[in-house]
Motif scaffolding. Sequence first.
Motif, PDB file in Angstrom:
ATOM      1  N   VAL A  31       0.830  -1.199   0.000  1.00  0.00           N
ATOM      2  CA  VAL A  31       0.000   0.000   0.000  1.00  0.00           C
ATOM      3  C   VAL A  31       0.874   1.262   0.000  1.00  0.00           C
ATOM      4  O   VAL A  31       0.613   2.213  -0.741  1.00  0.00           O
ATOM      5  CB  VAL A  31      -0.974  -0.024   1.202  1.00  0.00           C
ATOM      6  N   GLU A  32       1.941   1.247   0.799  1.00  0.00           N
ATOM      7  CA  GLU A  32       2.862   2.394   0.841  1.00  0.00           C
ATOM      8  C   GLU A  32       3.479   2.645  -0.524  1.00  0.00           C
ATOM      9  O   GLU A  32       3.619   3.788  -0.956  1.00  0.00           O
ATOM     10  CB  GLU A  32       4.001   2.133   1.835  1.00  0.00           C
ATOM     11  N   LYS A  33       3.861   1.567  -1.189  1.00  0.00           N
ATOM     12  CA  LYS A  33       4.496   1.710  -2.507  1.00  0.00           C
ATOM     13  C   LYS A  33       3.504   2.247  -3.535  1.00  0.00           C
ATOM     14  O   LYS A  33       3.872   3.003  -4.425  1.00  0.00           O
ATOM     15  CB  LYS A  33       5.113   0.392  -2.955  1.00  0.00           C
ATOM     16  N   ILE A  34       2.259   1.831  -3.391  1.00  0.00           N
ATOM     17  CA  ILE A  34       1.219   2.358  -4.298  1.00  0.00           C
ATOM     18  C   ILE A  34       1.071   3.870  -4.051  1.00  0.00           C
ATOM     19  O   ILE A  34       1.023   4.661  -4.993  1.00  0.00           O
ATOM     20  CB  ILE A  34      -0.132   1.635  -4.081  1.00  0.00           C
ATOM     21  N   GLN A  35       1.047   4.245  -2.776  1.00  0.00           N
ATOM     22  CA  GLN A  35       0.896   5.663  -2.433  1.00  0.00           C
ATOM     23  C   GLN A  35       2.079   6.485  -2.949  1.00  0.00           C
ATOM     24  O   GLN A  35       1.902   7.584  -3.471  1.00  0.00           O
ATOM     25  CB  GLN A  35       0.794   5.829  -0.917  1.00  0.00           C
ATOM     26  N   LEU A  36       3.259   5.921  -2.793  1.00  0.00           N
ATOM     27  CA  LEU A  36       4.478   6.591  -3.246  1.00  0.00           C
ATOM     28  C   LEU A  36       4.423   6.817  -4.754  1.00  0.00           C
ATOM     29  O   LEU A  36       4.696   7.915  -5.255  1.00  0.00           O
ATOM     30  CB  LEU A  36       5.685   5.713  -2.891  1.00  0.00           C
TER      31      LEU A  36
END
Length: 369
Positions: free
Chosen positions: A233-238
């Motif tokens: 999820v963090e990587k998607i947000q990034l």
Amino acid sequence: PEAITVQELANRMAEKGADLVKALFKMGMPVTINATIDQDTAELLVTEFGHNIQRVSDADIDLVETEADADETLQPRAPVVTIMGHVDHGKTSLLDALRGTDVVRGEAGGITQHIGAYQVTLKDKSKITFLDTPGHEAFTEMRARGADVTDIVVLVVAADDGLMPQTIEAINHTKAAGVPMIVAINKVDKHEANPQRIRERLLEHNVQVEEMGGETQDVEVSALKKIGLDTLVEKIQLQAELLELRANPDREAEGTVIEAKLDKGRGPVATILVNRGTLRVGDVFVVGAESGKVRALVNDKGMQLKEAGPSVPVEVLGLSGVPMAGDPLQVVESEARAREVAAYRAGVIQQKRTTNTPASLESMFSALK
Ligand code: GDP
Ligand code: MG
């Protein structure tokens, strides 16, 4: 063809045949609606009616003007993510697991509805929209129709299997679309899992993950054991931040059909992903070759909404019929206009099916020249 009937030209211009006959009369050509006119006359008429050839796009002729939004009207919107990968590598499991990361689900008391897309709200209140239609077909079909709704692709590869035909196909589609990709190496809970081998194999297909010196993000996950989901999820947000995704919420809505069906109790229902603007109950719209007036909006949690803004997927009730996945939805000023555009498009589609006649004004023009 060097000639066209007045009626046919009228159909293609979405004007009334009688109006064309009138214009021709004024031009000193008293003809009937079934009369054949030459290309010069046809071009003259098209210019006379102020038609703009630019607004034509393939099978779905945009009779509805769509202007770009001014920069100052744009506001951040949630990323739209499609999960792709080989069969059995865990797409459905991952979608279900990600659905579980939603902090408002449960709280809201609604019941999960499978409407072809869902949105999760994260701890920091930001949102991500996931398309959960069968990955590949939806992605390629919609792209083929010019409906690029996906901002980010998550490629699922099972760590105990490897790169399979559909994995490679997904890589190729994603590259062709120019959409950024995040690799989710799934099933890392398994003894046979070998994530490093996946990274190496990806190199052979010109996908270079960060660990291999490249720029593609990858993350080890287990959809089953719910490992690595926060990191994904963090990587998607990034990735979404880098894309600076924005849309104008303060305008009449435009969206794309994600899926559509005829529901026994509710009639034709379409899941719409709003691209820009805000769709509201009572809005009059045209969607592909169908039209309608929004009777109700239902989200993926089964809740009735009054409105849906950019990147929000929502079921729309109140359609004249069932549109096709990838069809654009546009809010228009009146029901008469909506019906007119829908009927025109239905005519174009019909014509495409029965003959090889060029279906767009643009192709008609190249044919006339
Ligand atoms: P899809 O065809 O890509 O949608 O794959 P599914 O989500 O249906 O998963 C295929 C099979 O792999 C199912 O039996 C899942 O239970 C299993 N599976 C999915 N993710 C994982 C995982 O992270 N670990 C393990 N051990 N099995 C998984
Ligand atoms: Mg599946």
